[in-house]
Scaffold this active site. Sequence first.
Site, PDB file in Angstrom:
ATOM      1  N   HIS A  22      -7.705  -0.604   3.514  1.00 24.76           N
ATOM      2  CA  HIS A  22      -7.209  -0.906   2.170  1.00 24.76           C
ATOM      3  C   HIS A  22      -7.425   0.361   1.347  1.00 24.76           C
ATOM      4  CE1 HIS A  22      -6.576  -5.280   2.676  1.00 24.76           C
ATOM      5  NE2 HIS A  22      -7.329  -5.018   3.720  1.00 24.76           N
ATOM      6  N   HIS A  30       0.835  -1.198   0.000  1.00 25.47           N
ATOM      7  CA  HIS A  30       0.000   0.000   0.000  1.00 25.47           C
ATOM      8  C   HIS A  30       0.872   1.252   0.000  1.00 25.47           C
ATOM      9  CE1 HIS A  30      -3.580  -2.389   1.922  1.00 25.47           C
ATOM     10  NE2 HIS A  30      -3.425  -2.633   0.634  1.00 25.47           N
TER      11      HIS A  30
END
Length: 607
Positions: free
Chosen positions: A586, A542
Amino acid sequence: MRSGLARLASLLALGLLPAASAVLYTDPSQVPSTKRYDYVVIGSGAGGATVARRLAEDPRFNVLLMEAGIDDAGRLDVQVPYLDVFTAGTAIDWNITTLPQPGLKGRTIAYTRGKVLGGTTNLSTQCSFLDYMCYNRGPRDDWEKYARVTGDPGWSWNALQGVMRRIERLTTPADNSSLVGRVDPSIHGLTGPLSITVRGFEYDIDHRIVQTTQQLPEFPFNLDHNSGDMLGIGYTQSTIYRGARDSSTTSYIRPFLNRPNFDVVINAQATKLLQTATEFNLPAFRGVQFARSASSPRYTVYATREVIVSAGAIHSPQLLLLSGIGPPNELRAVNITPIVNAPYVGKNLQDHPLLSNTFEVDPRGALTGDDIARNQTLQNIFLNQWIQSRSGPFTVGSPNLLGFFRMPNGTGIFQNVSDPTSGPRSPHYEFLTFTGFVSFVEPPPQTGHYLTILTALMAPIGRGSVRLPNNNPFAKPIVDLGILAAREDVQVMRESVKAVRRFVKATPWQGYVLREHGAFANATTDAQIEDYVRSNTATVFHASSSLAMGAVNSITGVLNPDLTVRGTRGLRVVDLSAAPTVPEAHPLGAVYIMAERAADLIKSVAH
Ligand SMILES: *[C@@H]1O[C@H](CO)[C@@H](O)[C@H](O)[C@H]1NC(C)=O
Ligand SMILES: *[C@@H]1O[C@H](CO)[C@@H](O)[C@H](O)[C@H]1NC(C)=O
Ligand SMILES: *[C@@H]1O[C@H](CO)[C@@H](O)[C@H](O)[C@H]1NC(C)=O
Ligand SMILES: *[C@@H]1O[C@H](CO)[C@@H](O)[C@H](O)[C@H]1NC(C)=O
Ligand SMILES: *[C@@H]1O[C@H](CO)[C@@H](O)[C@H](O)[C@H]1NC(C)=O
Ligand SMILES: *[C@@H]1O[C@H](CO)[C@@H](O)[C@H](O)[C@H]1NC(C)=O
């Protein structure tokens, strides 16, 4: 992880699915040199695809979307959620390897990034079940923080409600099961380009997880993680439509092709942004140099209004640095003439550390991920099922439930630094519970059945960087993730391991969970657990915040609150680089959200 699946590779290479017909320029030489583009957008992931499509919805604007990678059409490995792991390390992966990470005892990480139409919305990660289909808007606290840090209330949760809804199209899961009790439809958009849904196939562990939420107050059930309050365990919302991945290509780009004002070119890597003028004493960067490869001719295209960089948190800073926008000393050291003094370009890089905690289990005959990974006959059956009816286990690419939690009070970790979470309702760590064996350091055992609870650190203190090795645009950037660089990051991970142990104490796991596996079982004292964390952690891929937006006069901000690059004209960045801190979620959803607002901001100044 899904090593047994490697046998399917030959099947994938056949390209069983017909490619949707689409008009794309497939080589830089095809981009018409006489066409006047209002906007040139670099990168076709969630950021670039969204902004390009929204701008092109206004027929007055000519838009060129530029992608370095190849076409994604007809690729089973990106369409079948379960097969996503095949995308790592292939021709559609930029194949970055990080610097050795001191926080991980010097281990490096193969850092998967999408070099394909659709960018990283089409990719999965090396050696893990994870993909980028989990759709979280992020906690309300994140957006309030972004509004506070930038001084722009337009980034607040309430202000973004319209944007959030217009992205989404809540759809029925692949198994046609009801959404009732698994999503709160009232908070979602129903007509947007991007399909959002929950699991299309139920695993045996799912009901055990839900039962645990009913028993242990520490792990409560959350009907919908996208309400702004992410704490607790809820059904994973994924960007899947009728069992297939809904990438930025299938949602935003492909349905919008074949319009005279929207051009897409693939196999076209931006190599440099060119200064085209000086306006108000600032350099304007409305030129883009691009090429297919290091040895092929360079082309140039100019935008009359803006160039928008959406190459992601690794490649966007790389492109700015190559263009003379960055820390002057660093630029001179690689023979690049500084044009804009921007000391924080490529700094502040963040990611979510991810740890695998594995149990040996007795599944009592129920299907586990181990059974599929080891059995080619079963793989062929499930792939066939997916091809015939878009149903079965291959419609699932991520855990069916996710959990986000704050640490219990009293750990005493944040004595010397303030708690880095965005607010009191945003998580310290995440649980991702997988049926089957997942590890970043240990090959899958040939026998036995496993349950893996991955834990991710949601608000890291450690910071990394992106730098250039030289002035060659085709050289890979130097990536330091700063994973577990702060002592407190390791301590929070340690507490997440203890939380995993409390979780499986609940009665739904009795008789199912047999024992802890491997090094996990040996880690008992705090010092042992911290050592185990450093030996077994990887990342969730990420990458974020390497071109962070800040208040207009902030020291560390690279971007203004409207995502324009400070000290320049005609240039914006629209991707996860811009987030002041990595979303405590997320982050895919946050990218779509930022990009939708960016399109509004760009249109608001276009006349
Ligand atoms: C990544 O590595 C794979 C395997 O070595 C190779 O086939 C592929 O072309 C590489 N991708 C890029 C973008 O260089
Ligand atoms: C779900 O419903 C759709 C539309 O009615 C149908 O085409 C599909 O076959 C169904 N899928 C399953 C797994 O039943
Ligand atoms: C593999 O799966 C098939 C189909 O379910 C089953 O018949 C077979 O026994 C399995 N093989 C092994 C080794 O478990
Ligand atoms: C932890 O402390 C905070 C602040 O004092 C309080 O609001 C919260 O309810 C406490 N949490 C627990 C689980 O005790
Ligand atoms: C905070 O700093 C003090 C003084 O350096 C140190 O003794 C203590 O261990 C630190 N606390 C934590 C939780 O790291
Ligand atoms: C766990 O500890 C035992 C006893 O010290 C040792 O034999 C074993 O190798 C350790 N296992 C792992 C995976 O570290």
